[in-house]
Enzyme design. Structure first.
Site, mmCIF file in Angstrom:
data_model
loop_
_atom_site.group_PDB
_atom_site.id
_atom_site.type_symbol
_atom_site.label_atom_id
_atom_site.label_comp_id
_atom_site.label_asym_id
_atom_site.label_seq_id
_atom_site.Cartn_x
_atom_site.Cartn_y
_atom_site.Cartn_z
ATOM 1 N N TYR A 321 3.191 -1.933 3.073
ATOM 2 C CA TYR A 321 3.494 -3.158 3.799
ATOM 3 C C TYR A 321 4.650 -2.912 4.766
ATOM 4 C CZ TYR A 321 4.361 -8.282 4.216
ATOM 5 O OH TYR A 321 4.526 -9.572 4.660
ATOM 6 N N CYS A 322 4.448 -3.309 6.023
ATOM 7 C CA CYS A 322 5.495 -3.310 7.050
ATOM 8 C C CYS A 322 6.108 -1.912 7.186
ATOM 9 C CB CYS A 322 6.534 -4.378 6.728
ATOM 10 S SG CYS A 322 7.679 -4.719 8.077
ATOM 11 N N ILE A 323 7.436 -1.796 7.076
ATOM 12 C CA ILE A 323 8.078 -0.492 7.220
ATOM 13 C C ILE A 323 7.644 0.457 6.109
ATOM 14 C CG2 ILE A 323 10.147 -1.173 5.929
ATOM 15 C CD1 ILE A 323 11.799 0.566 7.747
#
Length: 603
Positions: A321-323
């Protein structure tokens, strides 16, 4: 009306709180070098704007004439309205603008005049800024962002004397709302860093492990950077291949495990997966030298090794997720270079890999501001998560800053208990070495998509060498990882790629359980040349994308759907239980981290 004694008591109390507020503000002076702020250096962009306006002054002249005409019309309409005549407004708030929802903004002629005067002023400024030609995209974005901050800060809803709700509240409480507001402001300033972190929720209403981050599990492994949680099974049989979740290290992992009703972790466990999740440490100055490379080696790679010890399985499926997805892509490219095939499939949720257009966050990223951030990181050894939270909130300033400013400080009300906002305020720090590498190599120079542009553990990596089957899911309203940018990442991989677009934004579109039947999602089996072409050929489906992912992950045999094994209990393998989930890393707040580091240094 106040009686004399009550009035004297009120004035004394107000003066006392005001003095405390001034002392708190004064104590913050000199604590931070303004040049270290990511909001500091915008002068160059505004200088270029001034130069363009000097070249074409008609932009200002025409807008001023339009504003003057509109103001004359507003004065006339207000006079007619005060005489009892019904008139249509000249300008109205946007449909999603909740600042003027109180009925008096429309029914009271004075407040209606104040509201429309402000909206005309705002429209005039925005039109002027948007009609300036000859600016670079980054300069235009920077000017637009800071202009928006100024204009929205000047909204009449943000001031006691021009907000009808606040005025009513002040009369009702005889001014106690303002005293309570100052008390809350003093407390918020104490817990802020390089900005004002307005309290968004009642933090006392939540406790990780009880009413958030409550899916049963155990910490079975840990190192300096992460704890690895293994969740207890809820089915008799589980898929043979374990599932590793790599969350972002901005805030805590439990955005994916808030309540049982909206927990992706619990849902995955209930589908028959053996779920592991990384819980990143909340770092202080002592971890200043931990790099992006360390996050890879001590994060996903050590987690995969630990999962083999816990389950006996060499292969895993990964959700990120995300970074955490950016790290996962980097890890897969590293593994591809090493011919390491232990990841059977990977999922990227709202993940940027190509940072050509990072969205509004890009306003904070240029050489000048990055130099300031790097000086701050070199000085402190870490980036304080509270400063980052303040900056992120400014991306949605009316919803995530000014609405709480009005509620807390002007109305004197306490924020309601809301689990998502509790998580949002549970910030984490960034180690200096890692964050400097991430900002410069990803956001500023976009090196991740360049073959060999990044070297990790003495190994040049290339995303195009990733042949692992991958599932990309992005969200259509995402302002942190624009879906049109995440789509570019999907085009880099050389293995099977499925791209899915969810409704809503960066969090709500991802944390969208099937029981809610909300937002919907789009699919298109063909990965078109452009995101617009993909969307034009996409089919929309109702509800959550989660079941679609489950079908993808099992029908393609990434999770070995035909090979089920007995449910695995944490601690049953070669790894012993260290402590119960959510673990000590997830419960460590920034103030606790800094106290612990200070105590260590004192010793």
């Amino acid at each position: 009306m106040y009686d004399p004694a009550e009035l004297a008591d009120f004035i004394s109390n107000a003066n006392s709180q005001y003095q405390k507020l001034i002392e708190q503000l004064m104590s913050r002076q000199g604590m931070s070098d303004p040049s270290l702020s990511i909001l500091f250096d915008v002068s160059e962009s505004f200088q270029k704007m001034s130069e363009q306006l000097a070249i074409n002054p008609m932009v200002i002249y025409e807008e001023q004439m339009n504003l003057w005409k509109s103001q004359i019309q507003l004065w006339q309409n207000t006079a007619r309205q005060m005489m009892g005549e019904a008139v249509d407004p000249i300008v109205e708030p946007a449909k999603d603008d909740r600042r003027f929802n109180d009925s008096e903004w429309a029914e009271n002629a004075l407040f209606d005049f104040i509201k429309q005067s402000y909206l005309l002023f705002a429209r005039s400024i925005f039109n002027t800024v948007h009609n300036i030609e000859g600016l670079s995209p980054h300069a235009s974005q920077t000017i637009d962002f800071h202009t928006r901050q100024f204009v929205n800060a000047m909204s009449p809803s943000n001031f006691v004397a021009t907000n009808p709700e606040v005025i009513r509240r002040t009369f009702e409480t005889k001014g106690r709302n303002l005293i309570q507001g100052m008390e809350q402001l003093i407390e918020d300033l104490k817990s802020s860093r390089d900005g004002l972190n307005v309290a968004m929720t009642d933090r006392s209403a939540f406790k990780p492990g009880e009413n958030v981050a409550s899916t049963p599990g155990e910490v079975v492994y840990q190192n300096d950077l992460m704890q690895l949680i293994q969740y207890k099974p809820s089915t008799e049989k589980v898929f043979k291949t374990p599932l590793l979740i790599v969350p972002p290290w901005i805030n805590k992992y439990y955005i994916l495990d808030l309540r049982s009703s909206n927990s992706l972790v619990k849902w995955l466990v209930d589908q028959g997966h053996t779920v592991f999740i990384i819980s990143w440490v909340n770092p202080g100055p002592s971890l200043r030298d931990k790099s992006f490379e360390n996050y890879m080696l001590e994060g996903p790679l050590e987690a995969i090794d630990a999962i083999e010890q816990a389950t006996g399985e060499k292969e895993v499926n990964v959700i990120s997720y995300c970074i955490g997805g950016t790290l996962t892509a980097s890890t897969l490219a590293y593994m591809a270079a090493k011919n390491d095939k232990r990841v059977k499939s990977a999922t990227y949720m709202a993940t940027l890999q190509d940072f050509t257009d990072p969205g509004e966050i890009g306003v904070f990223i240029n050489e000048a501001t990055l130099a300031g951030i790097e000086r701050q990181l070199d000085r402190d050894g870490y980036l304080d998560g509270r400063a980052m939270a303040f900056s992120f909130n400014l991306l949605r300033e009316n919803d995530l800053f000014w609405s709480f400013f009005i509620n807390n400080y002007l109305k004197g009300e306490r924020p309601a208990a809301f689990d998502l906002l509790y998580w949002n305020t549970d910030s984490t720090n960034m180690p200096a070495a890692m964050h400097k590498f991430y900002l410069r190599n990803m956001y500023l120079e976009n090196n991740l998509v360049k073959p060999g542009g990044i070297t990790l553990n003495e190994t040049p990596i290339d995303l195009s060498k990733i042949k692992t089957p991958v599932y990309f899911v992005s969200t259509i309203q995402d302002h942190i990882a624009k879906w049109t940018s995440t789509y570019k990442g999907a085009q880099i991989h050389s293995g099977p790629v499925k791209f899915v677009l969810s409704g809503s934004g960066h969090i709500a579109g991802i944390v969208n359980p099937p029981t809610k039947e909300k937002y919907g999602y789009w699919t298109n089996d063909k990965l078109a040349d452009t995101p617009d072409a993909w969307f034009a050929g996409a089919e929309k489906h109702p509800g959550s994308w989660w079941p679609n992912w489950q079908e993808w992950s099992t029908s393609n045999k990434y999770a070995d759907p035909k090979t089920m094994v007995a449910a695995r209990e944490p601690g049953a393998g070669k790894l012993n239980v260290i402590e119960a989930a959510p673990g000590s890393y997830a419960t460590m707040r920034i103030v606790d981290v800094l106290k612990a580091d200070a105590a260590t240094n004192a010793d």
